[in-house]
Design a protein around this motif. Structure first.
Motif, PDB file in Angstrom:
ATOM      1  N   ALA B 383       0.836  -1.200   0.000  1.00 29.71           N
ATOM      2  CA  ALA B 383       0.000   0.000   0.000  1.00 29.71           C
ATOM      3  C   ALA B 383       0.874   1.255   0.000  1.00 29.71           C
ATOM      4  CB  ALA B 383      -0.915  -0.005   1.212  1.00 29.71           C
ATOM      5  N   PHE B 385       3.828   1.555  -1.305  1.00 28.48           N
ATOM      6  CA  PHE B 385       4.359   1.722  -2.661  1.00 28.48           C
ATOM      7  C   PHE B 385       3.293   2.293  -3.597  1.00 28.48           C
ATOM      8  CE2 PHE B 385       4.892  -0.078  -6.965  1.00 28.48           C
ATOM      9  CZ  PHE B 385       5.997   0.676  -7.343  1.00 28.48           C
ATOM     10  N   TYR B 386       2.085   1.813  -3.433  1.00 23.76           N
ATOM     11  CA  TYR B 386       0.976   2.291  -4.273  1.00 23.76           C
ATOM     12  C   TYR B 386       0.814   3.804  -4.109  1.00 23.76           C
ATOM     13  CZ  TYR B 386      -3.716   2.108  -6.427  1.00 23.76           C
ATOM     14  OH  TYR B 386      -4.802   2.278  -7.242  1.00 23.76           O
ATOM     15  N   LEU B 387       0.824   4.258  -2.864  1.00 26.99           N
ATOM     16  CA  LEU B 387       0.685   5.693  -2.603  1.00 26.99           C
ATOM     17  C   LEU B 387       1.870   6.470  -3.187  1.00 26.99           C
ATOM     18  CD1 LEU B 387      -0.509   5.479   1.112  1.00 26.99           C
ATOM     19  CD2 LEU B 387      -1.850   6.350  -0.790  1.00 26.99           C
ATOM     20  N   ARG B 388       3.062   5.936  -2.987  1.00 32.02           N
ATOM     21  CA  ARG B 388       4.264   6.625  -3.491  1.00 32.02           C
ATOM     22  C   ARG B 388       4.274   6.671  -5.020  1.00 32.02           C
ATOM     23  NH1 ARG B 388       9.491   4.250  -0.786  1.00 32.02           N
ATOM     24  NH2 ARG B 388      10.437   6.140  -1.642  1.00 32.02           N
ATOM     25  N   SER B 389       3.784   5.590  -5.643  1.00 31.11           N
ATOM     26  CA  SER B 389       3.798   5.548  -7.106  1.00 31.11           C
ATOM     27  C   SER B 389       2.862   6.595  -7.700  1.00 31.11           C
ATOM     28  CB  SER B 389       3.399   4.152  -7.598  1.00 31.11           C
ATOM     29  OG  SER B 389       1.986   4.007  -7.526  1.00 31.11           O
ATOM     30  N   ARG B 390       1.983   7.154  -6.851  1.00 29.76           N
ATOM     31  CA  ARG B 390       1.093   8.213  -7.324  1.00 29.76           C
ATOM     32  C   ARG B 390       1.644   9.597  -6.973  1.00 29.76           C
ATOM     33  NH1 ARG B 390       0.044   4.520 -10.062  1.00 29.76           N
ATOM     34  NH2 ARG B 390      -1.915   3.360 -10.095  1.00 29.76           N
ATOM     35  N   GLY B 391       2.850   9.601  -6.406  1.00 35.11           N
ATOM     36  CA  GLY B 391       3.504  10.885  -6.151  1.00 35.11           C
ATOM     37  C   GLY B 391       3.481  11.342  -4.707  1.00 35.11           C
ATOM     38  N   VAL B 392       2.897  10.530  -3.823  1.00 37.20           N
ATOM     39  CA  VAL B 392       2.849  10.934  -2.417  1.00 37.20           C
ATOM     40  C   VAL B 392       4.185  10.566  -1.762  1.00 37.20           C
ATOM     41  CG1 VAL B 392       1.593  10.716  -0.238  1.00 37.20           C
ATOM     42  CG2 VAL B 392       0.375  10.428  -2.410  1.00 37.20           C
ATOM     43  N   PRO B 393       4.932  11.549  -1.235  1.00 33.21           N
ATOM     44  CA  PRO B 393       6.233  11.256  -0.624  1.00 33.21           C
ATOM     45  C   PRO B 393       6.095  10.257   0.527  1.00 33.21           C
ATOM     46  CG  PRO B 393       5.963  13.617  -0.909  1.00 33.21           C
ATOM     47  CD  PRO B 393       4.639  12.992  -1.222  1.00 33.21           C
TER      48      PRO B 393
END
Lengths: 251, 435
Positions: B383, B385-393
């Motif tokens: 999860a 990684f999913y958030l980070r892959s959308r640009g969330v630091p």
């Protein structure tokens, strides 16, 4: 736009080489498709592009508009314009879909030195994009992907793509688990995003998605390499004869 | 514990207990209040102050709570107003455990009678007599809570509230910590009369060392809502005891948010004595650093038919922080159709942090539904990684996951606008920590 040169990748935890020298260039405005049998390394390529842990790049390079992608964290890649539509979108209980999208959008704007989007403007944007993908208010309110059907999850991926407007879109088996109607809806969403400044890499097992998202170039991947490249007709050939013929041909 | 060992432990405790008592002054007072204090003092002497060998003090070291001098705690200015500040409320301000009347609203609100503890105690005839130290004393069995008895003996300030109607706004107690060595004892009494209902809000660290007891008597068909935040001072210590007695068809809901504070022990003792009563107690805790220690010790007794109880505790621990949960559901013989639920979960953000949980069920009725669960886990990397892959630091993505993890506890807050205020404040704190 996207340049992949001689990419070698192994699993971090074990001595298993997955990608064995991938060369690929996706030009802006073009849709490239990658097809290939199970275990050929297609999904690994998508993970490497988006920066997932667990893999080690042993050789080669990836750049997007001249920037070295491999050096960047996943969030930096996203801000640069890389977007991966997941084969299995992740459920995140407790995080609202809207909150997630707004946080992502504003984080990317911040990384680019732009102002955050106001709540009102965001609401307007999301409503407009969601309508095209037949995503209702309830889906926007629910926690990210929690309780979504397979089709809803994939539509949600495309919604994120539409809101974040990436330069390089990678679709990892977006057709898996979709019925014909859902596939059409997803394909329409993708097609609406096709533009001169945006490149697409569509990873799929089957040709049928490519009936709806018509590619400019089709690559066949096998055993960690691109073994054949051609036009849309190559996909039809796979559909008709399977991979065996091509494998025999290049062996 | 064998008798010999028990005797030895009692001797060990006696000395420390007398040292502490010697350093304290019993407030003056005769009549029922004096009797109540005397009885409480006898309870303290009989039990002795907590010792690490006590069954319920194995996970939490009591020394800094029991010793005569309060350990120093530096003051903290978060640069923001206390929670609930722009809410319509009856506001009372305590400075290091003493009511500041000039900074507080007048003690008047439609639907309630509210007075200072010392004023109530000065009256010969007062309903407080039937509650003060009574619920606390009831809550001493089967698990001893000597620090609560100590509180009953020595508390000199607090509020006494009798709810007779449905006041239009909550009562809010703001606890300011302004003296680095303050050692505060507060004791509140609340009686919610039949059909009445109230919301009590508490916010702030209160003192360098804080001992608070609250006795809540919820009559038939009455409702009591309680939401508190325990301030952000890093070095403060506190032990709190909430003792509630619930009548038929009554409701008791309590939520606590704890961020920072080196030592927190929140005890909650609830007795469901009337049929069809509902008790929910919940807590969200965020701990950072190897000197952070947070302990929830809950005891719910079902002694009536068809009652419902819920315990929902969530702790996020990082950089060597420790969380403790000791929760018990006791279903007495005859308490049929009991619906008891208990969940305690920790999110450990690194390998150095730990969560110690001791869930207990003791059931003597044969037609009940009780469940309990306790988990410890790391953050869901997929999860994240999913958030980070959308640009969330990464830090922000972690915060989102932390808030998501705490959500189940925060949802226990009945009033949505208060829940929102809590979440908003919490995200602000998380964000600034990361910056």
């Amino acid at each position: 736009m996207l340049e992949i040169n001689n990419l070698h990748v192994k699993l971090e935890e074990e001595d298993k080489q997955i990608l064995k020298g991938v060369d690929l260039t996706v030009e802006a405005g073009k849709v490239h498709a990658i097809m290939g049998p199970n275990g050929s390394g297609k999904s690994t390529l998508s993970y490497i592009l988006s920066g997932r842990d667990g893999y080690e790049v042993t050789d080669g390079s990836i750049s997007l508009e001249g920037e070295d992608v491999l050096e960047l964290e996943p969030e930096e890649r996203a801000a640069l314009g890389v977007f991966l539509a997941f084969q299995y979108p992740v459920e995140i209980p407790g995080v609202g879909n809207m909150t997630f999208l707004r946080t992502a959008l504003n984080a990317q704007r911040k990384a680019k030195g732009e102002d955050e989007m106001s709540a009102a403007d965001f609401l307007k944007l999301i409503r407009e994009k969601a309508k095209d993908l037949k995503i209702d208010a309830d889906m926007l309110k629910r926690p990210v992907n929690v309780g979504f059907s397979g089709g809803e999850k994939k539509r949600n991926e495309i919604l994120q793509m539409a809101v974040l407007e990436p330069k390089m879109c990678i679709l990892d088996e977006t057709d898996s688990g979709l019925d014909v109607d859902a596939m059409k809806l997803v394909a329409d969403g993708v097609n609406a995003l096709r533009s001169e400044g945006r490149g697409f890499l569509v990873i799929t097992h089957y040709q049928r998605l490519l009936d709806h998202i018509v590619p400019d170039v089709v690559h066949i991947m096998a055993d960690g390499r691109i073994v054949k490249t051609g036009g849309p007709e190559l996909a039809l050939e796979v559909e008709k004869n399977g991979y065996a013929d091509i494998m025999a041909e290049v062996a | 514990m064998p008798a010999v060992a028990k005797q030895k432990l009692a001797e060990l405790k006696r000395g420390a207990t007398e040292d502490r008592l010697e350093a304290m002054t019993l407030p003056e007072g005769a009549g029922w209040a004096g009797d109540a204090r005397g009885a409480a003092l006898a309870r303290v002497r009989d039990m002795g102050l907590p010792h690490p060998r006590d069954e319920y003090w194995k996970f939490t070291r009591p020394e800094t709570l029991t010793r005569a001098e309060a350990p120093k705690a530096s003051l903290f200015d978060g640069g923001e107003p206390h929670l609930f500040h722009d809410r319509d409320r009856l506001h009372l301000v305590f400075r290091d455990g003493v009511l500041d009347t000039s900074a507080s609203d007048a003690l008047a609100l439609d639907g309630i009678e509210i007075e200072r503890l010392s004023d109530a105690m000065a009256k010969d005839i007062h309903w407080a007599r039937d509650v003060y130290g009574v619920l606390e004393a009831n809550g001493q069995h089967p698990v001893q809570r000597p620090l609560a008895a100590l509180n009953t003996a020595y508390a000199s300030d607090g509020v006494v509230i009798r709810v007779t109607g449905k006041p239009a706004k909550p009562v809010c107690l703001t606890y300011l910590h302004e003296d680095e060595t303050s050692d505060a004892i507060l004791h509140h009494l609340i009686r919610v009369e039949e059909g009445a209902e109230m919301t009590l809000l508490e916010t702030g660290p209160a003192a360098a060392r804080f001992n608070k007891v609250m006795e809540v008597d919820v009559a038939d068909t009455a409702t009591f809502h309680h939401v508190r935040a325990q301030g952000r001072d890093h070095e403060r210590r506190c032990v709190t005891g909430t003792f509630a007695r619930l009548g038929t068809q009554s409701t008791f809901k309590s939520f606590t948010m704890t961020v920072n504070g080196v030592l927190t022990r929140n005890e909650c003792v609830i007795e469901l004595t009337g049929d069809d009563a509902v008790a929910h107690v919940a807590g969200a805790c965020v701990g950072d650093g190897d000197d952070f220690h947070h302990d929830d010790t809950v005891f719910v007794t079902h002694d009536a038919v068809n009652c419902e109880s819920r315990q929902v505790f969530k702790k996020v621990l990082r950089n060597g922080a420790t969380g403790v949960f000791q929760g018990k559901i006791l279903v007495k013989d005859g308490a049929q159709k009991t619906d008891g639920y208990q969940i305690s979960q920790s999110l450990l953000l690194d390998d150095d942090s730990q969560f110690l949980a001791k869930p207990e069920l003791e059931i003597y009725a044969d037609d009940v539904a009780c469940s309990h669960g306790s988990t410890s886990g790391a953050i869901d990397e997929t999860a994240l990684f999913y958030l980070r892959s959308r640009g969330v630091p990464e830090a922000q993505a972690t915060d989102l996951m932390v808030l998501a993890f705490l959500a189940e506890a925060l949802q226990e807050i009945e009033d949505e606008s208060i829940a929102e205020e809590m979440v908003e404040r919490l995200s602000g704190w998380l964000e600034r920590r990361a910056a």
